[in-house]
Design a protein around this motif. Structure first.
Motif, PDB file in Angstrom:
ATOM      1  N   LEU A  71       0.545  -1.133   0.082  1.00  0.00           N
ATOM      2  CA  LEU A  71       0.499  -0.313   0.261  1.00  0.00           C
ATOM      3  C   LEU A  71       1.126   0.764  -0.233  1.00  0.00           C
ATOM      4  CD1 LEU A  71      -2.519  -1.271   2.881  1.00  0.00           C
ATOM      5  CD2 LEU A  71      -2.584  -1.025   0.658  1.00  0.00           C
ATOM      6  N   PHE A  87      -2.362   3.618   8.183  1.00  0.00           N
ATOM      7  CA  PHE A  87      -3.045   2.715   7.104  1.00  0.00           C
ATOM      8  C   PHE A  87      -4.164   2.211   7.958  1.00  0.00           C
ATOM      9  CE2 PHE A  87       1.402   4.474   4.976  1.00  0.00           C
ATOM     10  CZ  PHE A  87       1.302   4.083   3.621  1.00  0.00           C
ATOM     11  N   PHE A  92      -8.691   1.681   3.460  1.00  0.00           N
ATOM     12  CA  PHE A  92      -7.967  -0.064   2.891  1.00  0.00           C
ATOM     13  C   PHE A  92      -8.513  -0.702   3.150  1.00  0.00           C
ATOM     14  CE2 PHE A  92      -4.014   3.738   3.287  1.00  0.00           C
ATOM     15  CZ  PHE A  92      -3.762   4.055   2.007  1.00  0.00           C
ATOM     16  N   GLU A  94      -8.183  -3.637   1.850  1.00  0.00           N
ATOM     17  CA  GLU A  94      -7.317  -4.823   1.607  1.00  0.00           C
ATOM     18  C   GLU A  94      -6.651  -4.824   2.951  1.00  0.00           C
ATOM     19  OE1 GLU A  94      -5.745  -1.856  -2.084  1.00  0.00           O
ATOM     20  OE2 GLU A  94      -6.703  -1.910   0.413  1.00  0.00           O
TER      21      GLU A  94
END
Length: 203
Positions: A71, A87, A92, A94
């Motif tokens: 990422l 993050f 995100f 993911e």
């Protein structure tokens, strides 16, 4: 060589310290089918000019057949600016792992570890980087009344665990070696110990 005057004064063994970014995991118990990961890093521009770059996060699975998750976030830091960059799964998706490999204590499973790497790049060149290993787990506790006494129960990944342990007193004659330490640790593991109190001239 440890001076005799230092014996019994506290930590006398060699100590290594690591400083790194933060990482966290969350399991939607009682289900263990997915995990939510979060990572953060504090970036500091020590210079007097604007720095434009990218913070890159890479997470490697313990299973070699699964490709690494990568990422990236663009970041601009002003003169002498310090900022924490996160993050999160909200930005995100993911980071919402399906069927994660969980960390378990001794006797309940394998303490599976993932590998995390972070680096900051400016114009394709690495300015700084950090790497660490981490496990995905959920640790909790609760208070229970038993015959008028209050007891604290501990849980790992939603499963109640016994904190079986003992005192570990290093060799009083300072007769230490890596091989001896590995042997003593293996005895603790074979004895299903999950915690150890370091006492004597090492604690």
């Amino acid at each position: 060589m440890i001076p005799r005057s230092a014996i019994g004064w506290g930590i006398v063994l060699f100590v290594l310290l690591w400083a790194h970014g933060a990482e966290a995991s969350d399991l939607p118990l009682p289900s263990l089918e997915r995990a939510s990961l979060k990572a953060s890093a504090e970036l500091v521009n020590t210079g007097t000019s604007l720095q434009e770059g990218s913070l890159i996060l890479r997470i490697m699975s313990p299973d070699p057949g699964i490709p690494a998750l990568t990422l990236e976030q663009p970041v601009d830091l002003g003169s002498r600016e310090a900022r924490t960059i996160d993050f999160e799964p909200s930005d995100f998706p993911e980071l919402l792992l399906q069927h994660p490999r969980l960390w378990w204590p001794n006797g309940l499973g394998t303490p599976v570890l993932y590998r995390l790497e972070m680096r900051f790049e400016i114009k394709g060149e690495t300015s700084d980087h950090e790497a660490l290993s981490f496990g995905i787990r959920e640790v909790s506790s609760s208070l229970t009344e038993v015959d008028g006494w209050t007891r604290r129960d501990f849980f790992i990944n939603g499963h109640k665990v016994r904190l079986r342990g003992g005192a570990w007193i290093p060799d009083m004659m300072l007769n230490r070696s890596r091989e001896k330490l590995q042997h003593e640790l293996s005895l603790c593991r074979c004895g299903a110990l999950r915690q150890s109190l370091l006492a004597g001239p090492g604690g």
